[in-house]
Scaffold this motif. Sequence first.
Motif: not given
Length: 192
Positions: A13-20, A77-90, A131-136
């Motif tokens: 997904n656009e924003i994912c939870l990662i834990d230990k 992430k931005d799924a469509s960046a880097n020619g479709g490989k995606g990029a990490v946003v924050g 940042g706002r989207k992530l924070f929300e």
Amino acid sequence: MEFNFNINNLFGNEICLIDKELTPYRTSPLNIREYKAQLCQVLDKMGDASAKAQGLHGAITTAHRLQLTDHHLYMMKDASANGGKGAVVGFIKTGHKRLFIYDHNGVNHEMEPLCTLDFYVHESRQRTGCGRKLFEFMLKAEGVQPYQLAIDRPSHKFLAFLNKHYKLKTAVPQVNNFVVFEHFFRSVSSSV
Ligand code: ACO
């Protein structure tokens, strides 16, 4: 931030939870070894970039450290960046910490509030609402209001962010590196 592998194989997904546990999302095409190797690379690079942006000597966030704590890290992430490989946003990282916090009357309370521990949006995307989207997303997932958080050593950009989006500007003075805002004591139960 771009990598030479497909970011969309790491985050469903656009924003994912990662834990230990560093658990792959359900339909990730990678095997667990590939998944963890790539995810650790992303976590370490983003942790380094955050430290650099904050002028810190060492990273607060690394894959190794995340695996030793109960912290929650939300990666965007931005799924469509880097020619479709995606990029990490924050990312934003939260966790509970046992702290001594002074209230408005100078009374010291021992408590374990949810803290914002690290927050970073890639330079190419800052001031565009990421940042706002992530924070929300984090607020909803953690079930908290902004004024209920203790913030670890906020940068001037993060302070401006909290002021602009959440009208948080009056901090209650502390002797540690954490910042809490007025109304914090309305919501957090104290063990004193
Ligand atoms: N100077 C001043 N204020 C800023 C700046 C800046 N260069 N960048 C963002 N802000 C604040 C402002 O209030 C801005 O509103 P404005 O553009 O109208 O002035 C607002 O944030 C923009 O909101 P978003 O676009 O949603 O936020 P953004 O995507 O830029 O993310 C963040 C905010 C995470 C603080 C980002 O700027 C960043 O990564 N900065 C560098 C690292 C950092 O300082 N992280 C916080 C460390 S403290 C901690 O982690 C506990």
